[in-house]
Motif scaffolding. Structure first.
Motif: not given
Length: 337
Positions: A36, A38, A71, A88, A121
């Motif tokens: 997913k 980010q 992500g 992560e 991030i």
């Protein structure tokens, strides 16, 4: 899931140079993990492929590019062993597969590393592709030995760019080399010095600038900008038995004969080689990224993030491409999803 792609190679200012669309969320098998996304960042390869991949025809399905991402692992394939759901990660992906300009992405775990714990991030998303490229150029192509090669000189062409920015740090802090970077504007000169370059010279008068600092010849050259344009100069300034590594292309055959008398070694560096050809050492990129994560976490290296755009939108992706196309970017531009 949402994705942003293109059906035709258009100037970035055109309305449909990028389009937002819905597509099916993929499922991982084999060595793949589903991430997913980010955040991601944009590199020169992004706009170059956007400009060429659909130049002569309109694609039926939008092409999704993007080769940097941070992500969270959403699912894993049946042959995976390095990551689990919830981890992560950060990575630069595979040029032959669908990219990170999407809410979810499949990527082979063997080219994925753990996200640096002490970075945001956005800071982490700036690092994978450029770190892999610079690390491979210095340690896999030239094969720098920090003890044996300590103090030798390396010229980093385009020091303020994405790859140059991490190459300066790696060459200085891990390679123990004397680092000379090229830059011409006050802001890019300051950037290179801040990253650890021992000298910064103007690329417009390269030979004269090198002579001024007492290094008329160098042991190594890292070309991150224009191999063809610098080729003849490189032949003059490289030391006998030196090594040149390039990530750029030449529109015409290069005259290797001008390097013969010096027994110069020349290497290409393409970060995608391992994933494109499924090489036996694909795990090397997993190892490099984890090493880079450690170096970022302990402060040896610092993120080259300079600009953060909030929101996974067509407008932000266009902005990021415009920055890259300007040829005046410093560091990296990241899009936070």
């Amino acid at each position: 899931m949402k994705a942003i792609g293109f059906k035709q190679s258009l100037p970035i200012q055109e309305e449909n140079s990028f389009i937002l669309f819905e597509t099916e969320k993929p499922s991982p098998t084999g060595f793949d993990i589903l991430v997913k996304v980010q955040a991601n960042s944009v590199n020169p390869v992004d706009f170059k492929i956007r400009e060429s991949a659909a130049k002569d025809a309109v694609l039926e399905t939008p092409k999704v590019i993007g080769w940097d991402a941070v992500g969270i692992v959403e699912a894993v394939g049946d042959q995976t062993s390095k990551f689990k759901v919830g981890d992560e990660v950060f990575y630069a992906g595979d040029i032959t597969r669908s990219g990170s300009n999407a809410e979810f992405q499949l990527v082979d775990e063997r080219i994925v590393g753990r996200k640096p714990k002490n970075l945001t991030i956005a800071e982490a998303a700036a690092m994978p592709l450029t770190s892999l490229t610079a690390y491979e150029a210095i340690f896999d192509r030239i094969k720098i030995n920090p003890k044996k090669d300590q103090g030798k000189t390396v010229l980093v062409l385009a020091g303020a760019g994405g790859v140059g920015s991490i190459a300066i740090q790696l060459a200085k802090k891990l390679g123990n080399l004397t680092v000379i970077a090229t830059a011409s504007r006050p802001d890019s000169i300051a950037w290179c010095k801040d990253l650890g370059a021992d000298f910064v010279v103007n690329h417009h008068n390269l030979k004269e600038e090198l002579e001024k600092i007492g290094h008329s010849q160098v042991n190594y050259i890292l070309d991150f900008v224009d191999l063809e344009g610098y080729w003849e100069t490189a032949a003059e300034i490289i030391k006998p038995q030196g090594h040149i590594v390039s990530i750029t292309e030449s529109s015409k055959p290069l005259n290797l004969n001008i390097m013969k008398s010096k027994s110069v070694t020349f290497s290409w560096e393409l970060m995608y080689t391992r994933s494109m050809f499924n090489t036996e050492d694909m795990d090397r990129q997993h190892e490099i990224l984890n090493h880079v994560a450690d170096l970022l976490d302990n402060g040896t290296l610092k993120s080259t993030l300079t600009t953060t755009l909030e929101g996974f939108t067509v407008a932000n992706l266009k902005k990021a491409h415009e920055v890259q196309e300007s040829s005046k970017s410093i560091g990296k531009t990241v899009i936070l999803f």
